[in-house]
Design an enzyme around this catalytic site. Structure first.
Site, mmCIF file in Angstrom:
data_model
loop_
_atom_site.group_PDB
_atom_site.id
_atom_site.type_symbol
_atom_site.label_atom_id
_atom_site.label_comp_id
_atom_site.label_asym_id
_atom_site.label_seq_id
_atom_site.Cartn_x
_atom_site.Cartn_y
_atom_site.Cartn_z
ATOM 1 N N SER A 55 0.836 -1.200 0.000
ATOM 2 C CA SER A 55 0.000 0.000 0.000
ATOM 3 C C SER A 55 0.866 1.243 0.000
ATOM 4 C CB SER A 55 -0.890 0.007 1.252
ATOM 5 O OG SER A 55 -1.525 1.254 1.437
ATOM 6 N N TYR A 115 -1.944 -1.492 10.470
ATOM 7 C CA TYR A 115 -2.088 -1.802 9.045
ATOM 8 C C TYR A 115 -0.861 -1.337 8.263
ATOM 9 C CZ TYR A 115 -3.994 -1.424 4.273
ATOM 10 O OH TYR A 115 -4.195 -1.516 2.912
#
Length: 286
Positions: free
Chosen positions: A178, A191
């Site tokens: 990401s 995360y």
């Protein structure tokens, strides 16, 4: 000008990984305008998190390129069936497997089922993930921390370990990291940590598999309109999701899936240990 939406209806879902059918507007995840060229003919692919969002678009794109596709989903039965329908419309067989990739035994069983159904495995896409918003590191419980790492890191490890005996010369592993692995995200600490770990894993595993000519790469999407967004953020945050990107909008799953198709195909035969960045214009150095 782009015809993509620049804002979204206020909405929130209380359950992860989220339900694509309930999103307004619906994500563009069916690869409707994609022009295939047989890049994956004869390949067998396994995709985690393939029921919706980026995973769905990847599965359908792979199918359009000639691959046989198995995908994993956690519990969104209706979304999974829609994905299956579109894979079949693309003329490809499909195997949908329900379960939790945090279990090493489930991962081993999934790979066994895929190989038994299609006769092998050539492309593994580690895409399933979860995220939970917390404003302060002290608010992240041990249970949340372990669950996020179980899905995002341990699931990737377990699936990759299970796949290794079936992958061979010219095959490919693609991990979904990401933009937050590079830019950080103050309300997604755990995360972001898992996504940073996936970058390191991609580079390290690529080096360890070069002699076997198994390529390992990753894709680091920016803000993409997927079920994980309304399942993670408040309705106020969802309304303007992606507006701060250089292109002024969120991306769609169909705009990300071609990166995976490229990395899975022979077009990327000289790429390993690399990360592609479909993120709306944010420049990443590394």
């Amino acid at each position: 000008m782009s015809d993509k939406p620049t804002s979204f209806a206020r909405q929130h879902q209380a359950h992860q990984p989220g339900d694509e059918r309930k999103m307004q507007p619906q994500p563009e995840s069916f690869m409707k305008d994609y022009k295939a060229a047989g890049k994956l003919t004869g390949k067998i692919a396994l995709v985690s998190g393939g029921d919706s969002g980026i995973g769905r678009a990847v599965c359908i794109g792979f199918a359009k390129e000639g691959a046989q596709v198995a995908f994993i989903y956690k519990d969104e039965d209706a979304d999974a069936e829609i994905t299956c329908e579109h894979i079949r419309k693309a003329g490809a067989p499909v195997l949908a497997i329900k379960g939790d990739i945090a279990s090493a035994e489930f991962c081993r069983d999934t790979v066994r089922k895929t190989v038994a159904e299609f006769g092998g495995l050539n492309v593994l896409v580690n895409n399933a993930a979860e995220q939970h918003v917390q404003e302060d590191i002290t608010d992240i419980s041990e249970a949340q921390l372990r669950q996020t790492f179980d899905t995002n890191i341990f699931g990737t490890f377990f699936l990759t370990q299970a796949a290794m005996e079936h992958l061979s010369d010219g095959d490919s592993i693609i991990n979904t990291t990401s933009i937050v692995a590079y830019r950080g995200k103050s309300v997604l600490l755990d995360y972001a940590a898992t996504k940073g770990a996936l970058v390191a894993l991609t580079r390290s595993l690529a080096g360890s598999l070069t002699e076997r000519n198994i390529r390992v790469n990753a894709v680091a999407p920016g803000p993409i309109w997927t079920p994980l967004i309304p399942a993670s953020f408040s309705a106020d945050e969802v309304e303007n999701f992606g507006a701060s990107s250089p292109m002024g909008r969120a991306g769609q799953p169909d705009e990300v899936a071609p990166s995976y198709i490229f990395l899975a195909s022979n077009d990327a035969s000289y790429m390993t240990g690399q990360v592609l960045h479909p993120n709306g214009g944010t420049v990443i150095g590394g």
